[in-house]
Design a protein around this motif. Structure first.
Motif, mmCIF file in Angstrom:
data_model
loop_
_atom_site.group_PDB
_atom_site.id
_atom_site.type_symbol
_atom_site.label_atom_id
_atom_site.label_comp_id
_atom_site.label_asym_id
_atom_site.label_seq_id
_atom_site.Cartn_x
_atom_site.Cartn_y
_atom_site.Cartn_z
ATOM 1 N N HIS A 166 -4.934 -0.888 -7.939
ATOM 2 C CA HIS A 166 -4.126 -1.121 -6.747
ATOM 3 C C HIS A 166 -3.158 0.049 -6.565
ATOM 4 O O HIS A 166 -1.946 -0.099 -6.759
ATOM 5 N N PRO A 167 -3.684 1.223 -6.188
ATOM 6 C CA PRO A 167 -2.828 2.421 -6.109
ATOM 7 C C PRO A 167 -1.854 2.411 -4.938
ATOM 8 O O PRO A 167 -0.939 3.229 -4.903
ATOM 9 N N LYS A 168 -2.048 1.511 -3.996
ATOM 10 C CA LYS A 168 -1.197 1.493 -2.802
ATOM 11 C C LYS A 168 0.269 1.355 -3.161
ATOM 12 O O LYS A 168 1.134 2.081 -2.639
ATOM 13 N N ALA A 169 0.579 0.444 -4.057
ATOM 14 C CA ALA A 169 1.972 0.215 -4.443
ATOM 15 C C ALA A 169 2.560 1.445 -5.116
ATOM 16 O O ALA A 169 3.739 1.777 -4.903
ATOM 17 N N VAL A 170 1.757 2.139 -5.922
ATOM 18 C CA VAL A 170 2.238 3.336 -6.608
ATOM 19 C C VAL A 170 2.565 4.434 -5.604
ATOM 20 O O VAL A 170 3.617 5.078 -5.675
#
Length: 321
Positions: free
Chosen positions: A42-46
């Motif tokens: 879930h790279p979006k949050a990063v």
């Protein structure tokens, strides 16, 4: 101001790095590689958190410095604080208020790597603007290695202990968390007391801006991910990671690398006040979780809020934990 004064205190040269090391070791005890693998899915949050941390907050801090009309040395100190990566205390607050602690650790590691480049850049720009003609911040190789060792080394060691002796890691998790916070508070308090006269001279003008900066950082770190449909636990993690800066790192760099006690004062004041601001903010967003969130007209957010407020929410991690 005595711009180049140094504080030859063991609290700064030894105590602060040791305190950070204990905190990061304790957090490593609670993590496994699966935590990081899950975040990688879930790279979006990063990405959102890094944009807020590296771009939005320095610009916000620069505006606040101009608004509050800080003296040049204190203005640079505020921007040095803003350029510092997320504080290790953010992981504890994220744990307390049901955030994604693995995301906090990942962001701390990424930010620490990026800070090798962004922290000197932002601080040098601040010095050029507020203190033209003064020497710029240079982060020597030895200091880079020291930062890496303090932030990443103990986490890896803690994870190795968990892999080698999981039962021991479970028993030590809570005591190490408590001890690390106590040590950090004592060390920061000691560093402040060592320069109490200088601090009192500037506390009035620093308290307001540090509190406002902390509140705005926490709010941006939570609301921006929520508006972009990031899950609540990751938004909570982002909020504390962005809102709680590594004040101890800023103090060490200001006093030992730049050689200015005055420049470390904003981080010193912030390092005390942010405990209370972050705690109040944590209860605020927990209250929002209990009453539901406006972002989910289909009711899914309300279901998530009920799970977060349930007595066994702490055990609601994915099956691989």
């Amino acid at each position: 101001m005595r711009h180049t004064e140094r504080m030859g205190s063991a609290l700064t040269t030894i105590g602060l790095p040791v305190a950070l090391g204990i905190i990061m070791f304790g957090l490593g005890l609670s993590l496994t590689p699966r935590d990081f693998a899950r975040v990688a899915k879930h790279p979006k949050a990063v990405i959102i958190a890094l944009i807020c941390q590296l771009l939005v907050l320095p610009a916000l801090c620069f505006g606040l410095v101009l608004l509050f009309q800080l003296p040049p040395v204190l203005a640079v100190g505020m921007l040095l604080l803003a350029a510092s990566p997320g504080g290790t205390t953010a992981n504890l607050y994220s744990h307390l208020f049901r955030g994604d602690v693995a995301l906090n650790i990942s962001l701390t590691a990424i930010n620490s790597v990026l800070a090798v480049f962004t922290l000197p850049l932002i601080t040098n720009l601040a010095i050029a603007y507020f203190l033209p003609g003064d020497e710029s911040l240079g982060l020597q190789a030895a200091k880079v290695v020291e930062v890496f060792a303090i932030v990443l080394g103990p986490v890896a060691l803690g994870m190795l202990v968990r892999w080698w002796r999981p039962a021991f890691a479970d028993r030590m998790d809570r005591p190490v968390r408590i001890a690390s916070v106590v040590i950090l508070v004592v060390v920061i308090a000691g560093a402040i007391v060592s320069n109490l006269e200088l601090l009192l001279e500037n506390a009035g003008r620093l308290a307001g801006i540090t509190v406002v900066f902390c509140v705005l950082s926490l709010t941006i770190g939570y609301l921006v991910p929520r508006m972009l449909r990031v899950d609540r636990p990751q938004s909570i993690a982002s909020s504390f990671e962005i809102g709680i800066h590594n004040a101890t790192l800023a103090i060490v760099i200001a006093q030992t690398v730049i050689g200015s006690v005055e420049m470390s004062l904003p981080a010193g004041v912030y390092g005390v006040l942010m405990f209370f601001v972050a705690l109040a903010f944590g209860f605020l967003i927990r209250g929002r979780a209990a009453t539901g969130d406006v972002h989910a007209p289909d009711g899914s957010e309300r279901d998530e809020a009920r799970r977060a407020s349930a007595p066994d929410a702490a055990e609601a991690a994915p099956p691989e934990r």
